[in-house]
Design an enzyme around this catalytic site. Structure first.
Site, PDB file in Angstrom:
ATOM      1  N   ASN A 152       0.831  -1.207   0.000  1.00  0.00           N
ATOM      2  CA  ASN A 152       0.000   0.000   0.000  1.00  0.00           C
ATOM      3  C   ASN A 152       0.863   1.254   0.000  1.00  0.00           C
ATOM      4  OD1 ASN A 152      -1.287  -2.302   1.464  1.00  0.00           O
ATOM      5  ND2 ASN A 152      -3.069  -0.983   1.356  1.00  0.00           N
TER       6      ASN A 152
ATOM      7  N   CYS B  29      -6.959   4.054  -7.442  1.00  0.00           N
ATOM      8  CA  CYS B  29      -5.848   4.773  -8.073  1.00  0.00           C
ATOM      9  C   CYS B  29      -6.140   6.197  -8.525  1.00  0.00           C
ATOM     10  CB  CYS B  29      -5.333   3.979  -9.280  1.00  0.00           C
ATOM     11  SG  CYS B  29      -4.416   2.517  -8.779  1.00  0.00           S
TER      12      CYS B  29
ATOM     13  N   ARG C   2     -13.085   0.758  -2.808  1.00  0.00           N
ATOM     14  CA  ARG C   2     -12.149   1.848  -2.482  1.00  0.00           C
ATOM     15  C   ARG C   2     -12.495   3.121  -3.257  1.00  0.00           C
ATOM     16  NH1 ARG C   2      -6.571  -1.358  -3.203  1.00  0.00           N
ATOM     17  NH2 ARG C   2      -7.677  -2.087  -5.041  1.00  0.00           N
TER      18      ARG C   2
ATOM     19  N   PHE D 122      -4.981  11.168 -16.950  1.00  0.00           N
ATOM     20  CA  PHE D 122      -5.668  11.385 -18.228  1.00  0.00           C
ATOM     21  C   PHE D 122      -7.022  10.669 -18.265  1.00  0.00           C
ATOM     22  CE2 PHE D 122      -3.188  13.389 -21.790  1.00  0.00           C
ATOM     23  CZ  PHE D 122      -2.227  13.991 -20.987  1.00  0.00           C
TER      24      PHE D 122
ATOM     25  N   PHE E 261      -1.146  -1.456 -15.189  1.00  0.00           N
ATOM     26  CA  PHE E 261      -2.191  -0.670 -15.851  1.00  0.00           C
ATOM     27  C   PHE E 261      -3.485  -1.487 -15.913  1.00  0.00           C
ATOM     28  CE2 PHE E 261       1.845   0.945 -17.650  1.00  0.00           C
ATOM     29  CZ  PHE E 261       1.717   2.290 -17.342  1.00  0.00           C
TER      30      PHE E 261
END
Length: 477
Positions: free
Chosen positions: A86, A273, A343, A223, A159
């Protein structure tokens, strides 16, 4: 070759499972201090839900994929150590609310240094601020007793998109590996690239310097989040002018320069994220004196907060400016469909906003446990990213109940709020739900997944995000 991964979470578990599946000759061990989590990885009920994950784990577990709490042994034996711990947003001190807290990363580096008797490649898998590798390198070097042990640090950001993580691991758009521009650094890059080359075409394995790889991860998420905030900003304008955000999104998405992805207006983005990485990016910019750049990116987070608040205000104003003691059914608590991950889910802020105004929320989500929902609604901001969060107390809340199914959630409710785009929500018998609700019965579709015309025919007053307002909801003043 032996690979160890520190951290058995959403990134470490699935990534290592795929490596083990595609590289049967490599021994892969995922280590974590959380005994409960490791026990779950070794059981038939994995600690995370991800389509296709269980099948991959089942095939490799016990063959060349292992889950263990013996961190010192397996890290010490490994040739490559992935660090997937984390990196929460700091909640106090310098940079609070923006900067990444690297406590767990530093702890992992000290562990690696203390048990290493042979040279190792250390791979950053967690999302970290730019220049983390430099700091970690110093920790590794100063804490290793054996002067002959060398460490090469690589940045190999993930990703993955939750809900499609296994497919993303199987057929990634690209794998990015950043390393030092030295002979040993390039050799380490080639070693890690050879692991991925077992199943990924070489042209999709990109290499860069360390700082570019670290920054690419933050930039990619910034982005993507920016696109969501952009279309959400337009959704507010659509409601004010009678335009339809889905028609606008389709019109601009057919432009090949823009493309159609990430143009679904919604109640807001979530996940572990997007917000964290943008705040991190802002802090890095501020740290190097780029105040205007930081302010630019911070607007993406501000717009997301505005969208969630706007949704809450729309619900309250539609229901005669009061939701006090009214039961509101909440369909969906995960931040998106096909995952049990909550989350930073927009549902947390929406539910909290409704509860603050006195509403009684009855929440139903097919993949999220009642304990998780109560924990999320009672925890302080950013607390979810602490390693022991899942073992922290889960408090029952007076104005919240978790329903076992969609019918129970809607029974006696004044309204239904759709906050996650689960496919099952599209197939419900809304006539039967309408019959069980208090009239006038409202539906607030925060994901635009329902058949609004049909719902209006049944008798619902429908709010569809970013679409022309129902006459009932229009203010004539």
């Amino acid at each position: 070759m032996k690979i160890a991964c520190i951290g058995a979470g959403y990134v470490g578990g699935p990534t290592m499972a795929m490596v083990a599946l595609k590289c049967p000759e490599i021994e892969v061990v995922v280590v974590d201090l959380n005994e409960e989590r490791i026990a779950a990885w070794n059981s038939d009920k994995l600690p995370i839900y991800e389509p296709g994950l269980f099948e991959v784990v089942k095939e490799c577990r016990g063959r060349n994929l292992f889950f263990s709490t013996d961190t010192r042994k397996h890290v010490g034996e490994a040739d490559i150590v992935f660090v997937s711990v984390n990196t929460p947003t700091k909640t106090q001190g310098i940079g609070a609310g923006k900067a990444a807290d690297l406590t767990y990363w530093e702890g992992a580096a000290r562990l690696i240094a203390s048990v290493s008797t042979s040279s190792k490649i250390v791979v950053e898998k967690s999302t970290v601020p730019v220049k983390t590798a430099e700091a970690i390198g110093k920790v590794l070097k100063r804490n290793c007793q054996d002067p002959n042990v060398q460490f090469e640090i690589l940045s190999n950001p993930e990703f993955l998109a939750e809900g499609t993580a296994i497919e993303d691991l199987r057929h990634p758009d690209r794998v990015l590996i950043g390393g030092a521009e030295t002979e040993s650094g390039q050799k380490a890059i080639a070693t890690l690239a050879s692991v991925y080359a077992h199943w990924i075409p070489r042209e999709r394995i990109l290499t860069a310097n360390l700082w570019s790889a670290e920054l690419a991860k933050l930039t990619a998420n910034a982005f993507l989040a920016q696109r969501i905030s952009s279309i959400n900003a337009i959704s507010a304008l659509c409601e004010a002018t009678g335009a339809d955000v889905q028609q606008v999104a389709h019109a601009i998405g057919t432009d090949s320069r823009i493309g159609p992805k990430f143009l679904n207006a919604s109640v807001g983005f979530g996940g572990s994220c997007f917000q964290k990485d943008i705040l991190n990016l802002c802090y890095v910019c501020e740290s190097v004196g780029l105040k205007e750049v930081a302010e630019y990116w911070f607007q993406v987070v501000s717009m997301n907060d505005f969208q969630k608040q706007r949704f809450v205000e729309r619900v309250i104003s539609a229901m005669f400016n009061t939701v006090s003691r009214k039961k509101i059914a909440v369909y969906g608590f995960a931040f998106k469909k096909d995952t049990g991950d909550t989350r930073e889910t927009p549902a947390i802020d929406v539910c909290k906003g409704l509860i603050r105004d006195g509403a009684k929320c009855s929440i139903y989500d097919p993949e999220v446990t009642p304990e998780q929902i109560f924990r999320d609604l009672s925890a302080p901001k950013f607390e979810w990213d602490r390693p022991n969060y899942n073992r922290s107390a889960s408090h029952m809340l007076e104005n919240v109940q978790v329903a076992s199914d969609a019918v129970a959630a809607a029974e006696g409710a004044h309204a239904i709020c759709v906050l996650t785009e689960w496919d099952a929500f599209k197939t419900y018998d809304y006539q039967a739900l309408y019959d069980k609700m208090v009239k006038p019965a409202f539906i607030f579709d925060g994901r635009n997944i329902l058949d609004h015309t049909k719902l209006r025919e049944i008798g619902f007053i429908v709010y569809a995000l970013g679409k022309p307002l129902d006459p009932f909801l229009q203010k004539n003043y």
